[in-house]
Design an enzyme around this catalytic site. Structure first.
Site, short mmCIF file in Angstrom:
data_model
loop_
_atom_site.label_atom_id
_atom_site.label_comp_id
_atom_site.label_asym_id
_atom_site.label_seq_id
_atom_site.Cartn_x
_atom_site.Cartn_y
_atom_site.Cartn_z
N GLN A 86 3.28 9.90 1.51
CA GLN A 86 4.75 9.18 1.47
C GLN A 86 5.26 9.77 0.28
OE1 GLN A 86 2.62 5.24 2.21
NE2 GLN A 86 4.53 4.85 3.11
N GLY A 131 0.76 -1.37 -0.06
CA GLY A 131 0.09 0.05 -0.20
C GLY A 131 0.81 1.20 -0.02
N CYS A 159 6.50 -0.69 6.61
CA CYS A 159 6.26 0.25 5.84
C CYS A 159 7.23 0.89 5.02
CB CYS A 159 5.76 1.54 7.06
SG CYS A 159 5.41 2.91 6.15
N LEU A 160 6.82 1.35 3.83
CA LEU A 160 7.95 1.75 2.73
C LEU A 160 8.71 3.13 3.34
CD1 LEU A 160 5.78 1.30 -0.54
CD2 LEU A 160 7.60 -0.13 0.40
N HIS A 204 -3.92 0.87 8.20
CA HIS A 204 -2.56 1.66 7.76
C HIS A 204 -2.20 2.62 6.83
CE1 HIS A 204 2.10 0.56 7.56
NE2 HIS A 204 2.07 1.64 6.63
N GLU A 205 -2.91 2.78 5.71
CA GLU A 205 -2.75 3.77 4.69
C GLU A 205 -3.61 4.91 5.28
OE1 GLU A 205 -0.28 3.44 2.67
OE2 GLU A 205 -0.08 1.30 3.05
N HIS A 209 -1.79 6.99 7.61
CA HIS A 209 -0.60 7.95 6.79
C HIS A 209 -1.25 9.50 6.46
CE1 HIS A 209 3.17 6.06 6.32
NE2 HIS A 209 2.38 4.83 5.83
ZN ZN Z 1 3.13 2.91 5.69
#
Ligand code: ZN
Length: 118
Positions: free
Chosen positions: A13, A8, A51-52, A93-94, A97
């Protein structure tokens, strides 16, 4: 996201302030504009997340097992979706963000010492 094998991605991000998240599903990327979680199950379950934005760190945290989400799709259509399991976890999660929350914010400090230093 595809390159890093992420599941995701959220607007903030990639330097975007728009409220968009992209989720990798087995049917291809799913874009959600203005996603809003409208319902959360009482039941929570533990799961591992990465997480990226925080490469090479994984932590275990509780998320709601099931959620309902409303969003606008790429055809500008309002969609209501009931999600469970991994999909529900990724959406939570997203959406975090979008609200400036990272999954490590939920993780106990003792685990954070394993976080790679920049
Ligand atoms: Zn993340």
């Amino acid at each position: 996201m595809q390159k890093k094998d992420g599941v995701g991605l959220a607007g903030p991000q990639v330097g975007q302030t728009i409220r968009v998240i992209i989720i990798n599903t087995k049917d291809g990327p799913l874009a959600m504009v203005n996603p809003k979680i409208t319902k959360k199950s009482w039941g929570k379950e533990l799961g591992e997340e990465g997480c990226l934005s925080i490469p090479d760190f994984y932590g275990t945290l509780k998320r709601h097992k099931k959620i309902n989400v409303i969003y606008t799709d790429k055809h500008n259509k309002k969609i209501k979706l009931a999600a469970a399991g991994l999909l529900a976890r990724v959406i939570q999660h997203e959406v975090d963000h979008l609200n400036g929350v990272l999954f490590i914010d939920y993780i106990q400090k003792k685990e954070l010492k394993d976080l790679p230093k920049e």
